[in-house]
Design a protein around this motif. Structure first.
Motif, PDB file in Angstrom:
ATOM      1  N   TYR A  14       0.840  -1.203   0.000  1.00 49.68           N
ATOM      2  CA  TYR A  14       0.000   0.000   0.000  1.00 49.68           C
ATOM      3  C   TYR A  14       0.877   1.256   0.000  1.00 49.68           C
ATOM      4  O   TYR A  14       0.616   2.207  -0.754  1.00 49.68           O
ATOM      5  CB  TYR A  14      -0.925  -0.004   1.217  1.00 49.68           C
ATOM      6  CG  TYR A  14      -1.619   1.317   1.442  1.00 49.68           C
ATOM      7  CD1 TYR A  14      -2.765   1.656   0.718  1.00 49.68           C
ATOM      8  CD2 TYR A  14      -1.113   2.238   2.359  1.00 49.68           C
ATOM      9  CE1 TYR A  14      -3.398   2.880   0.913  1.00 49.68           C
ATOM     10  CE2 TYR A  14      -1.745   3.458   2.561  1.00 49.68           C
ATOM     11  CZ  TYR A  14      -2.869   3.774   1.836  1.00 49.68           C
ATOM     12  OH  TYR A  14      -3.493   4.992   2.031  1.00 49.68           O
ATOM     13  N   ASP A  15       1.905   1.276   0.837  1.00 51.21           N
ATOM     14  CA  ASP A  15       2.801   2.439   0.880  1.00 51.21           C
ATOM     15  C   ASP A  15       3.460   2.680  -0.470  1.00 51.21           C
ATOM     16  O   ASP A  15       3.610   3.828  -0.913  1.00 51.21           O
ATOM     17  CB  ASP A  15       3.876   2.234   1.955  1.00 51.21           C
ATOM     18  CG  ASP A  15       3.289   2.118   3.353  1.00 51.21           C
ATOM     19  OD1 ASP A  15       2.199   2.658   3.589  1.00 51.21           O
ATOM     20  OD2 ASP A  15       3.930   1.473   4.207  1.00 51.21           O
TER      21      ASP A  15
ATOM     22  N   HIS B 255      -5.857   1.233  -7.331  1.00 48.01           N
ATOM     23  CA  HIS B 255      -5.491   2.328  -6.426  1.00 48.01           C
ATOM     24  C   HIS B 255      -5.755   3.687  -7.073  1.00 48.01           C
ATOM     25  O   HIS B 255      -6.325   4.588  -6.448  1.00 48.01           O
ATOM     26  CB  HIS B 255      -4.024   2.203  -6.025  1.00 48.01           C
ATOM     27  CG  HIS B 255      -3.638   3.077  -4.870  1.00 48.01           C
ATOM     28  ND1 HIS B 255      -3.823   2.693  -3.562  1.00 48.01           N
ATOM     29  CD2 HIS B 255      -3.104   4.320  -4.828  1.00 48.01           C
ATOM     30  CE1 HIS B 255      -3.416   3.662  -2.762  1.00 48.01           C
ATOM     31  NE2 HIS B 255      -2.964   4.657  -3.505  1.00 48.01           N
TER      32      HIS B 255
ATOM     33  N   GLY C 213      -4.354  -2.211   0.751  1.00 48.34           N
ATOM     34  CA  GLY C 213      -4.897  -1.206   1.656  1.00 48.34           C
ATOM     35  C   GLY C 213      -6.405  -1.275   1.786  1.00 48.34           C
ATOM     36  O   GLY C 213      -7.067  -0.242   1.882  1.00 48.34           O
TER      37      GLY C 213
ATOM     38  N   ASP D 152      -8.245  -1.947   4.213  1.00 48.50           N
ATOM     39  CA  ASP D 152      -8.749  -1.345   5.444  1.00 48.50           C
ATOM     40  C   ASP D 152      -8.834   0.178   5.364  1.00 48.50           C
ATOM     41  O   ASP D 152      -9.489   0.813   6.191  1.00 48.50           O
ATOM     42  CB  ASP D 152      -7.862  -1.748   6.625  1.00 48.50           C
ATOM     43  CG  ASP D 152      -6.398  -1.359   6.425  1.00 48.50           C
ATOM     44  OD1 ASP D 152      -5.913  -1.435   5.281  1.00 48.50           O
ATOM     45  OD2 ASP D 152      -5.746  -0.984   7.406  1.00 48.50           O
ATOM     46  N   LYS D 153      -8.198   0.755   4.358  1.00 47.37           N
ATOM     47  CA  LYS D 153      -8.209   2.216   4.199  1.00 47.37           C
ATOM     48  C   LYS D 153      -9.172   2.690   3.118  1.00 47.37           C
ATOM     49  O   LYS D 153      -9.377   3.898   2.949  1.00 47.37           O
ATOM     50  CB  LYS D 153      -6.791   2.712   3.870  1.00 47.37           C
ATOM     51  CG  LYS D 153      -5.750   2.367   4.936  1.00 47.37           C
ATOM     52  CD  LYS D 153      -4.355   2.769   4.481  1.00 47.37           C
ATOM     53  CE  LYS D 153      -3.315   2.509   5.557  1.00 47.37           C
ATOM     54  NZ  LYS D 153      -3.183   1.072   5.880  1.00 47.37           N
TER      55      LYS D 153
ATOM     56  N   ASP E 207     -12.182   5.189   3.745  1.00 47.97           N
ATOM     57  CA  ASP E 207     -11.776   6.559   4.065  1.00 47.97           C
ATOM     58  C   ASP E 207     -11.196   7.298   2.867  1.00 47.97           C
ATOM     59  O   ASP E 207     -11.178   8.531   2.851  1.00 47.97           O
ATOM     60  CB  ASP E 207     -10.734   6.552   5.189  1.00 47.97           C
ATOM     61  CG  ASP E 207     -11.303   6.086   6.516  1.00 47.97           C
ATOM     62  OD1 ASP E 207     -12.517   6.283   6.743  1.00 47.97           O
ATOM     63  OD2 ASP E 207     -10.544   5.510   7.312  1.00 47.97           O
ATOM     64  N   GLU E 208     -10.729   6.557   1.866  1.00 46.50           N
ATOM     65  CA  GLU E 208      -9.995   7.189   0.773  1.00 46.50           C
ATOM     66  C   GLU E 208     -10.711   7.160  -0.569  1.00 46.50           C
ATOM     67  O   GLU E 208     -10.319   7.892  -1.475  1.00 46.50           O
ATOM     68  CB  GLU E 208      -8.632   6.499   0.612  1.00 46.50           C
ATOM     69  CG  GLU E 208      -7.727   6.674   1.824  1.00 46.50           C
ATOM     70  CD  GLU E 208      -6.354   6.049   1.622  1.00 46.50           C
ATOM     71  OE1 GLU E 208      -6.108   5.495   0.529  1.00 46.50           O
ATOM     72  OE2 GLU E 208      -5.526   6.117   2.543  1.00 46.50           O
TER      73      GLU E 208
END
Length: 219
Positions: free
Chosen positions: A76-77, A118, A139, A141-142, A145-146
């Motif tokens: 993810y990063d 992404h 990602g 879990d994110k 929010d994104e």
């Protein structure tokens, strides 16, 4: 950062859509541009672009993100770090063809699918479609929010894929659907970590239907 890319003009001479290919680890834009050879006859109004990855891969070719195990949070990063250059590339390609952001489709393979998802879910205007082969979401879990946009998504995956097992695709479909994304997963019997004629046919049908829907209903 300026990305090196292969480009194919629309066969009609006047592009109405842009398909951008994002390749897998250790590959290049040229490999995925071969998809256009199968699709161009049914997509005369589509221009194609296939950039090379942001950095060289240690085994040869290029990469968008690091070569890491499935589920590694650093994937993810890496995707976040790669996003600005790729978003700028997409915007520049659309502008070069005088197309709006709703006229974009993203097609990825393996880690290119990671990037297509992404990017596509975080563009201000939803792409017409996101098509992914042999890859999935990072990602998860994110995402709630994104997420900014909700393009239709199809994920095509070989049932015999040992490098990126099928359950990853199924998990991605579940997360995307829960986030309100219209998403379909297509398992291909007997297929490994690759794309065959059946997978290309599924993808072409999806893209054409997505273009027709966007043409009729708008962004």
């Amino acid at each position: 950062m300026t990305l090196t890319a292969l480009r194919r003009p629309a066969a009609s001479g006047k592009p109405e859509w842009l398909v951008v290919f994002l390749h897998g680890y250790g590959s290049s834009g040229a490999e995925l541009m071969s998809f256009a050879d199968y699709w161009r006859s049914s997509m005369p109004s589509v221009a194609f672009a296939a950039p090379d990855g942001l950095s060289p891969a240690k085994d040869g070719g290029f990469q968008w993100i690091g070569k890491r195990p499935a589920g590694d949070p650093r994937l993810y990063d890496d995707a976040v770090a790669a996003t600005p250059a790729l978003q700028a590339f997409l915007d520049a390609e659309l502008a070069a063809h005088d197309l709006g952001p709703e006229r974009l489709a993203l097609v990825g393979f393996s880690q290119g699918t990671v990037m297509a998802l992404h990017l596509g879910l975080r563009r201000a205007v939803a792409p017409a479609a996101v098509l992914g082969y042999s890859g999935g979401l990072v990602g998860a879990d994110k995402l709630n929010d994104e997420i900014i946009s909700k393009p239709p998504v199809m994920l095509v995956h070989g049932e015999q894929d040992a490098l990126a097992p099928l359950y990853g695709m199924m998990a991605s479909v579940k997360v995307l659907s829960a986030a309100g994304v219209v998403c379909q997963g297509v398992p291909v019997p007997g297929l490994g970590h690759e794309v065959n004629a059946d997978a290309l046919i599924y993808g072409a049908r999806f893209l054409l239907s997505a273009f027709a829907f966007r043409e009729k209903h708008g962004a």
